[in-house]
Design an enzyme around this catalytic site. Structure first.
Site, mmCIF file in Angstrom:
data_model
loop_
_atom_site.group_PDB
_atom_site.id
_atom_site.type_symbol
_atom_site.label_atom_id
_atom_site.label_comp_id
_atom_site.label_asym_id
_atom_site.label_seq_id
_atom_site.Cartn_x
_atom_site.Cartn_y
_atom_site.Cartn_z
ATOM 1 N N ARG A 52 82.110 -17.248 -89.032
ATOM 2 C CA ARG A 52 82.074 -16.328 -90.176
ATOM 3 C C ARG A 52 80.724 -15.644 -90.313
ATOM 4 N NH1 ARG A 52 80.274 -17.424 -94.780
ATOM 5 N NH2 ARG A 52 80.828 -19.623 -94.688
ATOM 6 N N TYR A 106 88.833 9.073 -97.581
ATOM 7 C CA TYR A 106 89.997 8.273 -97.168
ATOM 8 C C TYR A 106 90.567 7.567 -98.411
ATOM 9 C CZ TYR A 106 92.420 4.136 -95.643
ATOM 10 O OH TYR A 106 93.352 3.136 -95.526
ATOM 11 N N ASP A 178 80.909 8.000 -93.292
ATOM 12 C CA ASP A 178 82.012 7.399 -92.547
ATOM 13 C C ASP A 178 82.210 8.272 -91.309
ATOM 14 O OD1 ASP A 178 84.562 6.797 -91.516
ATOM 15 O OD2 ASP A 178 85.338 6.200 -93.474
ATOM 16 N N LYS A 203 90.459 2.523 -85.317
ATOM 17 C CA LYS A 203 90.825 3.861 -84.846
ATOM 18 C C LYS A 203 90.241 4.109 -83.452
ATOM 19 C CE LYS A 203 92.587 4.368 -89.034
ATOM 20 N NZ LYS A 203 92.209 3.246 -89.831
HETATM 21 C C1 LIG Z 1 88.240 7.700 -92.349
HETATM 22 C C2 LIG Z 1 88.683 6.287 -92.578
HETATM 23 N N1 LIG Z 1 87.785 5.377 -92.981
HETATM 24 C C3 LIG Z 1 88.128 4.102 -93.206
HETATM 25 C C4 LIG Z 1 89.422 3.669 -93.050
HETATM 26 C C5 LIG Z 1 89.772 2.231 -93.342
HETATM 27 O O1 LIG Z 1 89.862 1.539 -92.152
HETATM 28 P P1 LIG Z 1 90.684 0.159 -91.946
HETATM 29 O O2 LIG Z 1 92.127 0.490 -92.099
HETATM 30 O O3 LIG Z 1 90.277 -0.297 -90.588
HETATM 31 O O4 LIG Z 1 90.225 -0.765 -93.028
HETATM 32 C C6 LIG Z 1 90.393 4.573 -92.622
HETATM 33 C C7 LIG Z 1 91.789 4.119 -92.423
HETATM 34 O O5 LIG Z 1 92.691 4.896 -92.195
HETATM 35 C C8 LIG Z 1 90.015 5.931 -92.385
HETATM 36 O O6 LIG Z 1 90.914 6.847 -92.007
#
Ligand SMILES: Cc1ncc(COP(=O)(O)O)c(C=O)c1O
Length: 384
Positions: A52, A106, A178, A203
Site C-alpha cells: 500500500r 471530466y 489533467d 486510458k
Molecule cells: C480526462 C479524464 N480524467 C480523469 C478520468 C478518471 O479516470 P479513472 O476512470 O481512471 O478514475 C477520466 C475518466 O474517464 C477522464 O476522462
C-alpha cells in the site's frame, strides 16, 4: 527533471526507468505479487516496504518512467485517475482553501469538486479555460490552486495553458493539469512550467482497456508532499495492474502517433460530411484552440467529438449502426469507442448547465483506436 541518455520519447517509453541491473536477469519486469517485504531497518513508516505504500519494484519502475516521459522531477502511480485527482486536490488544498477549475472538467472530477470538496471545508469556482480575465475575477485571498485539462472533455478545447502557468506563478498558487487526453507523447506539462499533472492511466498510458490506473507527475517537492497522503488514502495500484500499465506504456508513442494521424483523418472526413454540423478536434483549423495546440503539442490527439444536424435521433441511429467503434465510456485504448457524453459522464449535470457548456444531447464523442483509418471512415460513412 530526470534526464536520460535517450533522445526520444519512443526510446524512453521502452527503456527509461527500467531496473539496472535487470532483476534476476529478466528482460521484462517481473511482477512482485507480494504484499510485504523483509524489514531492512527502515525507520520511517512511509519507507517500510509494503504494497500500500506504493514502493514495490513494480511501483518504482513506473515512478521513474512516468517522470521521464513528462520531463518532470517525480511521479507516483495510483489506483485510478480519480485517485490521482482526489489525492492531488486534497493534498494541495487545506480546509478553508479555494481552487479555480475549468468549467467543463471530466464528469467525475466535476462531481468531486461540487459534491465532495465542500465537506472538507474547501471550495471551487468554475472558470472559462480560455479567458484569463475570468480567472482574475474569480481569484480570492484563499485561492491556492488552478486546475485545468490539457484538452477538455468532451468539446476538445485547448485552454490557454501558458497563461495558466503565468497566472499561477504571479499569484503563487499551484498549477495542476489533467493531461490524460494529450498523453505525454503530445504534451509534457512540466516543460512549460506546470507544477503537477494528473492522468487517468486507464486510458492512453495503459492503452488496452484492461485496468484502472492513474498517475501524479510533477515537481518533486509537491509529489513528496502527496505521497504520504496517497499512502493514507490507500489509492494503491496492485502490482499486477502495475505490470499491465508498464507493459502498455512501452507502446505508448507508437499507439498515440497512430491515433493522432487517424483522428485527424476521421475529423476531416466528418467535417465535410453533410449530416454533421460541427466537429471538435484541435487539429482542425476551425477549432478555437488550433493555434495553441499547434504551438504547444506534438500531435492533436486521438479524441474528437461532433454534432449531427438531425439531432438526437440521428446520433442514436449512428450509435446503433457503427460496427467498428464500440459503444462504451472511456477512451485511449487500441479499440475505437463511441458514446454520447450527455447520457454518460454529463448525465448528472443539470440539462440547462449542460447546454450552456455546449454539451448537447446529440453530441457524439469518438476515441479513435489503432484500427485501419480507412476502414473506420468507411464504417462511419455507412452508419451516417
Ligand atoms: C480526462 C479524464 N480524467 C480523469 C478520468 C478518471 O479516470 P479513472 O476512470 O481512471 O478514475 C477520466 C475518466 O474517464 C477522464 O476522462
Amino acid at each position: 527533471m530526470i534526464t536520460t541518455k535517450f533522445r526520444s520519447i519512443d526510446t524512453e517509453a521502452v527503456h527509461a526507468g527500467e531496473p539496472s541491473p535487470r532483476i534476476g536477469g529478466a528482460v521484462a519486469m517481473p511482477i512482485f505479487q507480494s504484499a510485504t517485504f523483509l524489514w531492512e531497518g527502515e525507520t520511517d513508516y512511509h519507507e517500510t516496504r509494503y504494497v500500500r505504500l506504493n514502493n514495490t519494484p513494480n511501483h518504482e519502475v513506473l515512478h521513474r518512467k512516468l517522470a521521464v516521459l513528462e520531463r518532470a522531477e517525480a511521479a507516483l502511480v495510483t489506483s485510478s485517475g480519480m485517485a490521482a485527482i482526489t489525492t492531488t486536490l486534497l493534498g494541495v488544498l487545506r480546509s478553508g482553501d479555494h481552487v479555480l477549475a475549468l468549467d467543463c472538467p471530466y464528469g467525475g472530477t466535476r462531481g468531486f469538486l461540487v459534491d465532495d470538496l465542500p465537506r472538507f471545508g474547501m471550495s471551487c469556482t468554475f472558470v472559462d479555460p480560455v479567458d484569463r480575465a475570468s480567472w482574475t475575477a474569480a481569484l480570492r485571498d484563499n485561492t491556492r490552486a488552478i486546475y485545468m485539462e490539457s484538452i477538455t472533455n468532451p468539446l476538445m478545447q485547448v485552454p490557454d495553458l501558458r497563461a495558466v502557468v503565468d497566472f499561477a506563478r504571479a499569484h503563487e498558487i499551484v498549477s495542476i493539469v489533467d493531461n490524460t487526453f494529450a498523453s505525454p507523447v503530445n504534451f509534457r506539462p512540466a516543460e512549460i512550467g506546470f507544477d503537477l499533472s494528473v492522468h487517468s492511466g486507464t486510458k492512453y498510458l495503459n492503452g488496452h482497456t484492461d485496468i484502472a490506473a492513474g498517475a501524479i507527475i510533477g515537481r518533486r517537492e509537491l509529489v513528496d508532499r502527496l505521497r504520504p497522503l496517497l499512502n493514507h488514502l490507500g489509492g494503491t495500484l496492485d502490482p499486477h495492474a502495475c505490470f499491465l500499465l508498464h507493459r502498455g506504456m512501452k507502446t505508448l508513442a507508437l499507439r498515440v502517433r497512430r491515433q493522432n494521424d487517424s483522428a485527424g483523418r476521421v475529423a476531416r472526413f466528418l467535417e465535410r460530411h453533410p449530416a454533421i454540423s460541427v466537429v471538435n478536434y484541435p487539429g482542425l483549423p476551425s477549432n478555437s484552440g488550433h493555434a495553441r495546440a499547434s504551438e504547444l503539442f506534438d500531435g492533436y490527439g486521438g479524441m474528437l467529438s461532433f454534432d449531427l444536424i438531425d439531432g438526437l435521433p440521428a446520433a442514436d441511429r449512428l450509435l446503433d449502426h457503427v460496427t467498428i467503434p464500440i459503444v462504451a465510456v472511456s477512451l485511449g485504448g487500441v479499440e475505437s469507442l463511441i458514446i454520447r457524453p450527455a447520457a454518460t459522464a454529463y448525465a448528472n449535470v443539470p440539462p440547462d448547465e449542460r447546454r450552456r457548456l455546449g454539451v448537447t444531447d446529440s453530441l457524439v464523442r469518438l476515441s479513435v483506436g489503432i484500427e485501419d483509418p480507412d476502414e473506420l471512415i468507411e464504417d462511419l460513412r455507412a452508419a451516417l
